[in-house]
Design an enzyme around this catalytic site. Sequence first.
Site, PDB file in Angstrom:
ATOM      1  N   LYS A 149       0.850  -1.182   0.000  1.00  0.00           N
ATOM      2  CA  LYS A 149       0.000   0.000   0.000  1.00  0.00           C
ATOM      3  C   LYS A 149       0.889   1.236   0.000  1.00  0.00           C
ATOM      4  O   LYS A 149       1.802   1.363   0.830  1.00  0.00           O
ATOM      5  CB  LYS A 149      -0.905   0.008   1.229  1.00  0.00           C
ATOM      6  CG  LYS A 149      -1.985  -1.058   1.209  1.00  0.00           C
ATOM      7  CD  LYS A 149      -3.032  -0.766   0.144  1.00  0.00           C
ATOM      8  CE  LYS A 149      -4.202  -1.727   0.231  1.00  0.00           C
ATOM      9  NZ  LYS A 149      -5.244  -1.419  -0.782  1.00  0.00           N
ATOM     10  N   LYS A 253     -13.314  -6.732  -7.585  1.00  0.00           N
ATOM     11  CA  LYS A 253     -13.840  -7.004  -6.259  1.00  0.00           C
ATOM     12  C   LYS A 253     -15.306  -7.411  -6.426  1.00  0.00           C
ATOM     13  O   LYS A 253     -16.155  -6.557  -6.691  1.00  0.00           O
ATOM     14  CB  LYS A 253     -13.737  -5.768  -5.377  1.00  0.00           C
ATOM     15  CG  LYS A 253     -12.325  -5.415  -4.922  1.00  0.00           C
ATOM     16  CD  LYS A 253     -12.345  -4.170  -4.064  1.00  0.00           C
ATOM     17  CE  LYS A 253     -11.023  -3.969  -3.318  1.00  0.00           C
ATOM     18  NZ  LYS A 253      -9.884  -3.778  -4.230  1.00  0.00           N
TER      19      LYS A 253
END
Length: 349
Positions: A149, A253
């Site tokens: 991240k 997703k």
Amino acid sequence: MSVDVTRFALPLERPLSTARGDISVRRGFVVRGTVGDVQGVGEATPLPGWTESYDDCRRALELVDDLGAALSANVLDDAPAARHAVSLALFDARARGEGVSLARFLVGDGGDVAETVAVNATVGDEGPTETADAVTTAVASGYDCVKLKVGVGLVERDVERVVAAREAAAEVALRVDANGAWTTDEATRFVERVAERGVDLEYVEQPLDAADVAGHASFRERCPFRVAVDETLATSTVDEILARAAADVLVLKPMALGGVDQALAVAEQAREAGLGSVVTTTIDAVVARTGALHVAAALGDPPACGLATGDFLSRDLAADPAPVVDGGMTVPAGPGLAGEAFSGLDADG
């Protein structure tokens, strides 16, 4: 046909730092419904920015008294997490009724279904030393792919984190995910400096604001690495992304796309256009995580997917029927999502 909705709240072991802020708890709903005399189970775990809000999800689910009717009437089209739960319960019941796994049900008799799916480890925003330690631990646990991240701090700090990760593990595939935090100048500076330091990245995920499809297309033309989009799929159509040539990889997703069927449809559209697909979760509970695993398996031979998120939770709704072992997950053979694994879920508040 009856439908039962039960809420849950699952705290994380520790907050996950992303460019969109810290995630510390996942709240959602377990949906149970029957098709004939077979019960199926689904999960809605909304995450604003990707899906509708928790309250909007709850209100949408209150309208559902029949799984199939809710889908055919398109009453959940503006509530992807709610639609995910309803459709997953419906398909779980139908697959169980046919005595096949969910992945096999989704692709039919002739399609290829993977028995195992490689997964990437995810490392939140930490300093270079902590990042290197986390990557070392991931590799020792059998992971061949790690996603960092980025985008929380300064570009220069993220460059040093990537360099530290590469020095810690020379062979592991590295991905970075900015969650749309960078400006074009920041994203360009990042990839140029990473390349100058001799570090190769598998791809750079969501470098720019989700709505900036044109910006992604322009950035992709000069980026030395492949470009992936994730949140952009919630703000733009796949046709718009393809028409602009804004990405090399689509991050799917199922929760954000409105269900396992919707995710597979996008994957097929991407495949026909020559793009790759990677299936990930929104840090879901075990029911949705297992559903996403079946989507990945239905791709036949998927790249490493972002499904190794169960350890982020301090507790779960049930024991995981597909734990990560040596950087991979074995797909439950069925029937449905995972046989009887979800017959007694701990969804109590």
